[in-house]
Write a protein that holds these residues in place. Structure first.
Motif, PDB file in Angstrom:
ATOM      1  N   LEU A 366       0.823  -1.207   0.000  1.00  0.00           N
ATOM      2  CA  LEU A 366       0.000   0.000   0.000  1.00  0.00           C
ATOM      3  C   LEU A 366       0.853   1.252   0.000  1.00  0.00           C
ATOM      4  CD1 LEU A 366      -2.712  -1.084   2.604  1.00  0.00           C
ATOM      5  CD2 LEU A 366      -2.845  -1.182   0.099  1.00  0.00           C
ATOM      6  N   ASP A 367       1.989   1.185   0.687  1.00  0.00           N
ATOM      7  CA  ASP A 367       2.854   2.372   0.751  1.00  0.00           C
ATOM      8  C   ASP A 367       4.238   1.959   1.237  1.00  0.00           C
ATOM      9  OD1 ASP A 367       3.289   5.361   0.783  1.00  0.00           O
ATOM     10  OD2 ASP A 367       3.717   4.902   2.886  1.00  0.00           O
ATOM     11  N   ILE A 368       5.259   2.627   0.715  1.00  0.00           N
ATOM     12  CA  ILE A 368       6.617   2.525   1.237  1.00  0.00           C
ATOM     13  C   ILE A 368       7.163   3.947   1.341  1.00  0.00           C
ATOM     14  CG2 ILE A 368       8.987   1.753   0.852  1.00  0.00           C
ATOM     15  CD1 ILE A 368       7.972  -0.604  -0.692  1.00  0.00           C
ATOM     16  N   HIS A 369       7.602   4.324   2.534  1.00  0.00           N
ATOM     17  CA  HIS A 369       8.255   5.629   2.667  1.00  0.00           C
ATOM     18  C   HIS A 369       9.353   5.535   3.719  1.00  0.00           C
ATOM     19  CE1 HIS A 369       5.347   5.945   6.040  1.00  0.00           C
ATOM     20  NE2 HIS A 369       6.247   6.757   6.583  1.00  0.00           N
ATOM     21  N   HIS A 370      10.290   6.453   3.656  1.00  0.00           N
ATOM     22  CA  HIS A 370      11.406   6.482   4.590  1.00  0.00           C
ATOM     23  C   HIS A 370      11.149   7.589   5.606  1.00  0.00           C
ATOM     24  CE1 HIS A 370      15.524   6.435   6.146  1.00  0.00           C
ATOM     25  NE2 HIS A 370      15.672   5.274   5.515  1.00  0.00           N
ATOM     26  N   ASN A 371      11.215   7.245   6.882  1.00  0.00           N
ATOM     27  CA  ASN A 371      10.908   8.230   7.929  1.00  0.00           C
ATOM     28  C   ASN A 371      12.138   8.954   8.457  1.00  0.00           C
ATOM     29  OD1 ASN A 371      12.182   6.367   9.584  1.00  0.00           O
ATOM     30  ND2 ASN A 371      10.310   5.695  10.616  1.00  0.00           N
ATOM     31  N   GLY A 372      13.257   8.788   7.762  1.00  0.00           N
ATOM     32  CA  GLY A 372      14.498   9.420   8.195  1.00  0.00           C
ATOM     33  C   GLY A 372      15.431   8.466   8.908  1.00  0.00           C
ATOM     34  N   VAL A 373      14.875   7.364   9.401  1.00  0.00           N
ATOM     35  CA  VAL A 373      15.673   6.345  10.087  1.00  0.00           C
ATOM     36  C   VAL A 373      15.561   5.007   9.376  1.00  0.00           C
ATOM     37  CG1 VAL A 373      16.009   5.086  12.255  1.00  0.00           C
ATOM     38  CG2 VAL A 373      15.377   7.515  12.308  1.00  0.00           C
ATOM     39  N   SER A 374      14.358   4.650   8.975  1.00  0.00           N
ATOM     40  CA  SER A 374      14.128   3.360   8.326  1.00  0.00           C
ATOM     41  C   SER A 374      12.946   3.457   7.370  1.00  0.00           C
ATOM     42  CB  SER A 374      13.873   2.281   9.378  1.00  0.00           C
ATOM     43  OG  SER A 374      12.754   2.636  10.177  1.00  0.00           O
TER      44      SER A 374
END
Length: 416
Positions: A366-374
């Motif tokens: 549904l979604d892949i995003h990077h939160n700054g750490v992982s």
């Protein structure tokens, strides 16, 4: 069953061979195993603490002689009263069982509650609440959320440092109401507060602990016993003679916790206790908090805030999640994510987002995003962690970290 005579001979031999701190720890364990009376167990505990604080070889030799006398006394008492020893163990077991049965009622005893609790800071246009919570004996409530979302404000409301603008606060079992208002000095006789910013201690660390106990009615011999107990339990013996300025941030936090616990409060409010602790110390403190909350004789309610989400989840019965002052989740930790509509995973790997999406294109992502750490990956409910993990391995994706956070409060932080 372990033989008292054999154990005594072995312990004496160890002490004669090399009287070190570890050997004196064995004296405490020997007393726990064989001493019939609590007085002898306490004598072993104090002896152990005094040996660790001993300023000279002469003093240590004198304490060693006392240790031999205590071992002989425990052995004689045990042998002379074999029947009493068995009866004593049976009685203790019965008392523990009775206390355990009684503890079933503890979670029903609410020590603190709020209804529609609200606090507004007009200058910053920030509002905390409304908040409805119940804190019960024997339970730990974890409060989580990003900095500036109202955790410390909530704690200051609980201890009366701030006044609420709306809603109500109640201490149902403290008998602190006076003409419909809370008698806060009376309420604070039951509440211990450990703030994130710890105030400096002046004078001896031990005297500070004794003073804290004395201020809550624990005096004389009982005062020393309670101080010795909490110092030993939190592993602070070797630092008891230091000054506040000689302590690291981690030990300042642990001594502050000892000061709060030495008089057995019924409600412990503790703000970011893990912030200055290393991983091992965090585990020790969390284990102690869990055991103290569950104490059969002196159960307490604990409310704790922390940025260490996985650790606070592991120890908390309830979780309160604050986002911009509003309650996003409040309920049982075990129920987190029960009503979710999707699964959420964390992944730490070196490839870029586009390559990761391409390699996992066969999955229903549904979604892949990077939160700054992982990376944070969301999938439908029918795509579980085993399926995602297998896809990562099949595609030869090297990763350092993978975690299913579908039923963790952490997923609330990662919502876009």
């Amino acid at each position: 069953m372990e033989n008292v005579e054999h154990s005594a001979k072995q312990l004496v031999a160890d002490l004669k061979g090399q009287a070190q701190v570890d050997n004196f720890n064995q004296v405490v364990q020997f007393a726990k195993n064989f001493a019939i009376t609590n007085a002898l167990k306490h004598k072993a505990l104090v002896l152990n603490l005094n040996f660790k604080k001993a300023p000279s070889e002469e003093k240590r030799s004198a304490l060693l002689a006392q240790a031999f006398e205590l071992i002989a006394e425990i052995e004689k008492d045990h042998n002379d009263n074999a029947d009493s020893a068995l009866a004593h163990r049976q009685k203790r077991a019965q008392e523990a069982l009775a206390a355990h049965i009684q503890q079933v009622k503890i979670p029903d005893e609410i020590v603190f509650s709020t209804s529609g609790l609200t606090k507004t800071y007009k200058n910053s246009n920030f509002t905390l609440g409304p908040i409805d919570i119940n804190l019960r004996l024997g339970q730990i409530t974890g409060v989580v959320g990003e900095n500036g979302n109202g955790k410390t404000t909530l704690f200051r409301l609980i201890i009366g440092e701030l006044g609420n603008d709306e809603g109500s606060i109640d201490f149902p079992n403290f008998d602190v109401m006076n003409n419909g208002k809370i008698n806060w000095p009376k309420a604070m006789k039951h509440i211990a507060y450990v703030p994130q910013e710890l105030p400096k201690w002046y004078g001896s660390l031990e005297d500070n602990l004794k003073f804290s106990a004395a201020m809550h009615g624990i005096k004389g011999k009982d005062n020393q016993e309670e101080v010795d107990y909490i110092v030993t339990r939190l592993g602070l013996e070797e630092h008891i003679n230091k000054s506040w300025s000689q302590l690291s941030g981690g030990f300042k936090a642990r001594f502050s916790l000892a000061k709060a616990l030495v008089w057995k409060p019924r409600l412990l409010v503790i703000d970011e206790p893990l912030a200055n602790l290393d991983f091992k110390a965090q585990q020790v403190v969390l284990k102690d908090l869990r055991n103290l909350a569950n104490s059969l004789r002196f159960p307490m309610s604990i409310i704790i805030s922390s940025q260490h989400l996985h650790e606070v989840e592991a120890v908390s019965d309830d979780i309160l999640f604050l986002n911009k002052g509003e309650v996003t989740y409040y309920g049982k930790t075990k129920d987190l994510g029960e009503a979710r509509q999707q699964n959420t995973f964390e992944l730490d790997c070196a490839i870029d987002a586009k390559s990761l999406k391409d390699k996992l294109s066969n999955l229903q992502i549904l979604d892949i995003h990077h939160n700054g750490v992982s990376y944070v990956i969301t999938t439908p409910l029918d795509v579980d962690y085993k399926t995602v993990l297998k896809a990562l391995m099949d595609q030869g994706i090297d990763f350092d970290y993978f975690r299913n956070i579908s039923q963790s409060v952490k997923r609330l932080f990662d919502k876009k």
